[in-house]
Write an enzyme that holds these catalytic residues in place. Structure first.
Site: not given
Length: 491
Positions: A165, A171, A226-227, A312, A342, A455
């Site tokens: 964005k 990263e 963003g999400r 978030e 399991h 960050k």
């Protein structure tokens, strides 16, 4: 009461009958919703009001799938023409990405989880004409992720999509620089590299400075979190892999859920029901976690996507009024059934903490193998059995270790089939649940200040790690962090 017989034009079926909530208790919950001013807040969500108060932004991911094209206003400007322009850009990309073997999609968080989930989920849909292009998702700054991606791609026939964005995400930009270096080492010229770079961003100027051509930039906007962004050009890999029509069906399913959420009475509203059942379990049972168990291997990444969406958004200690909140987001975890049975189902059935569960099941088999019906029957049998066992339990006459307490709340969500339309509806269902929970908690579900401190602290630590001989760089750290940096920098 919400159940499979009462879905008010939703594409999905939501069955809350094993939540153990009677009609009187449901009405109490509905009253809480109304006292929170829910109807007005829902209206504000859909009409471009700036409900993200901390950032003074509208929240309009619903407009991204508004296939009707009806006007949606932000600051008195209709945003639908801009959205439709991006749809045309996505379709054009689908038409011109011919002869391409590989697409490297570079993003992290909301720029990665959504399109990765959808591309993983839709591979079983035989009704889709899948392109031969290989889509690689590169997110982690760990070089192992980079190495694995580059080993699978062919530089001469690769296109690179950089999704950020702000176009400053550490990263993402580090990975992008490393991919460009890989292309350079493969003898591609600067012009060739510029031609194969694409950007999805709200920061067009930064993308241009980076070297992306103007016609290769697909915008999205500050009113898209963003999400919540998979419906935007962030979802470009979905269209490139499965076709633009499949992407439109994905949007259409979400739009159908939007209409259900907007128009269904509160007593029949599926996102509200999901939010209220979890909210009640938090209040009455002290639930701190929720398990999301899709009985479909293709939805194995769904809980991962939902983790970011819910935690978030609603993992906050203070509310919109700046006062501490009583409860906020639970911890979301999960994986595909029957594998999960399991793993941690022992704890779900007999642990001291009651963890509510959402089961997600698909009516139609997820392959066309000759044995598919038999496999699918057994898969669904396991899903229904686990739901029943959690709710009803079993009391052994003599051995408590063989007893199940029961009364462990769970919900069952049915999809007729796992296709782009129903997947879009399912993801939108949980987006709206997250919004409803934010209203109930009294928090801003659309900012994420909690991710910023780490960050910010990483920058001076990275500088100290890169310059081990400069002792002055260590002076700003506490003793524990200082000792850790020194240990890492030892020969």
């Amino acid at each position: 009461m919400i159940n499979t017989e009462n879905n008010f034009n939703s594409p999905l079926y939501v069955d809350t009958l094993y939540q153990g909530i009677n009609s009187f208790q449901w009405q109490e919950l509905f009253d809480i919703v109304e006292k929170k001013g829910f109807s007005a807040k829902r209206h504000a969500l859909f009409t471009g009001q700036k409900i993200n108060q901390s950032e003074n932004r509208a929240v309009l991911h619903t407009a991204l799938r508004n296939l009707s094209g009806s006007p949606v206003l932000v600051d008195d400007q209709d945003i639908m023409p801009a959205i439709q322009s991006v749809w045309r850009q996505i379709e054009q990309c689908c038409n011109k990405f011919v002869g391409i073997t590989d697409i490297i999609h570079i993003g992290i968080g909301g720029s990665d989880f959504g399109p990765r989930l959808v591309c993983d989920a839709l591979w079983t849909d035989d009704s889709l004409t899948k392109t031969p292009v290989n889509v690689h998702f590169l997110s982690n700054i760990d070089s192992a992720d980079l190495a694995r991606t580059l080993a699978r791609a062919k530089p001469q026939s690769t296109r690179v999509i950089i999704v950020s964005k702000t176009f400053t995400t550490l990263e993402t930009m580090q990975n992008a620089q490393s991919v460009i270096k890989w292309l350079t080492e493969a003898k591609l010229t600067k012009t060739q590299i510029s031609n194969l770079l694409y950007a999805v961003t709200a920061n067009t100027s930064e993308a241009l400075t980076f070297g992306v051509k103007d016609e290769n930039i697909l915008p999205f906007w500050d009113w898209v979190g963003g999400r919540f962004s998979v419906w935007s050009a962030v979802g470009l890999p979905i269209a490139l892999k499965f076709g633009f029509e499949a992407f439109k069906k994905f949007l259409a399913g979400a739009h159908a859920m939007d209409q259900h959420f907007l128009n269904a009475p509160i007593e029949q509203n599926q996102p509200i029901a999901l939010a209220l059942t979890l909210f009640r379990n938090q209040l009455k049972r002290g639930s701190k976690a929720q398990a999301i168990i899709p009985y479909a291997q293709s939805l194995n990444l769904f809980p991962t996507w939902l983790q970011q969406l819910e935690m978030e958004s609603n993992g906050k200690t203070h509310g919109l009024d700046q006062k501490p909140v009583e409860i906020s987001s639970v911890c979301i975890f999960g994986s595909a059934g029957t594998n999960s049975q399991h793993s941690y189902f022992q704890m779900l059935h007999q642990g001291t903490q009651v963890v509510p569960v959402d089961f997600i099941a698909v009516k139609a088999p997820l392959s066309d193998l000759p044995c598919a019906q038999e496999h699918h029957r057994q898969l669904i049998a396991n899903c229904l059995a686990q739901s029943q066992a959690l709710a009803k339990g079993f009391q052994h006459p003599t051995d408590q270790n063989q007893s199940y307490s029961g009364h462990r709340p769970n919900t069952l969500i049915w999809l007729d089939k796992l296709d782009a339309y129903n997947l879009g509806a399912l993801m939108a269902l949980y987006e709206h649940r997250t919004f409803c929970l934010g209203v109930l908690y009294g928090v801003n579900s659309f900012d994420q200040p909690g991710v910023e401190l780490g960050k910010k602290l990483a920058k001076p630590i990275d500088q100290a790690l890169a310059n081990p001989a400069d002792a002055e760089l260590l002076e700003v750290f506490d003793d524990i962090t200082k000792s850790r940096i020194q240990w890492f920098n030892q020969p």
